[in-house]
Design an enzyme around this catalytic site. Structure first.
Site: not given
Length: 198
Positions: A73-75, A110
């Site tokens: 995950a990424d933000q 994501g």
């Protein structure tokens, strides 16, 4: 073919908020640090950035787990068309919150679920908007003295005292804002044969 629920589930993140969110699903999981360069590419959109990094984190971790389901995950936040990453320093956090005062920040999250045995990728992106209150410098400094959001995009832990900085939330899934969109993740896990309610 339905896969067994006994397969290992790996969270490719050392983020405590992400770990706490994944614990809500009551599925045993392990944690692995992805060690990925998060620098945006030239002319990369926020949406492309978070999807690329979410998948890259999952794939990097998969090298250590050849038969597992791996979550990446990424933000990032976006304010005035500028990507706002993790502040990392106190001064950067002050600057981010001053810039966000009274404005809307868009957050893009994501999510990737990578099946390292089948080499199958599921990707999703969530958008969640935060409208910040008008923030004075004393408010910002008091907040940063009580909570250290240096590894939070937008310099705000909305699941903690950061809620005091917020005027309004707009989005489908609040867990996305915290860093792991559980609604999308549950659907991905079900497709991979790992149903939290099964």
């Amino acid at each position: 073919m339905i896969k067994t629920a006994k397969r290992r589930l790996i969270l490719g993140s050392t983020s405590k908020p992400r770990q706490a969110l994944l614990e809500r699903l009551q599925i045993p999981f392990e944690i692995a640090a992805p060690h990925v360069d998060e620098t945006p590419l030239v002319n990369e959109t926020p949406q492309d950035l978070v999807l690329r990094l979410a998948e890259k984190k999952a794939r990097v971790v998969s090298e250590r787990f050849p038969d597992a389901l791996i979550i990446g995950a990424d933000q990032v936040g976006v304010l005035d068309n500028i990507i706002q990453g993790k502040p990392l320093t106190y001064d950067n956090a002050v600057q981010q919150l001053q810039a966000a005062s009274g404005k809307r920040m868009e957050f893009y999250i994501g999510l990737c679920l990578f099946d390292s045995r089948e080499q199958h990728v599921q990707l999703a992106i969530e958008k969640y908007d935060v409208i910040y209150r008008k923030l004075s410098l004393p408010m910002i400094k008091n907040y940063l003295a009580k909570e250290q959001p240096l590894h939070c995009a937008g310099s705000c832990k909305a699941e903690g005292l950061g809620i005091a900085l917020i005027e309004e939330f707009q989005g489908k899934d609040f867990t996305a804002l915290i860093g792991l969109p559980l609604i999308s993740l549950v659907a991905m896990l079900e497709k991979a044969g790992l149903n939290p309610l099964g």
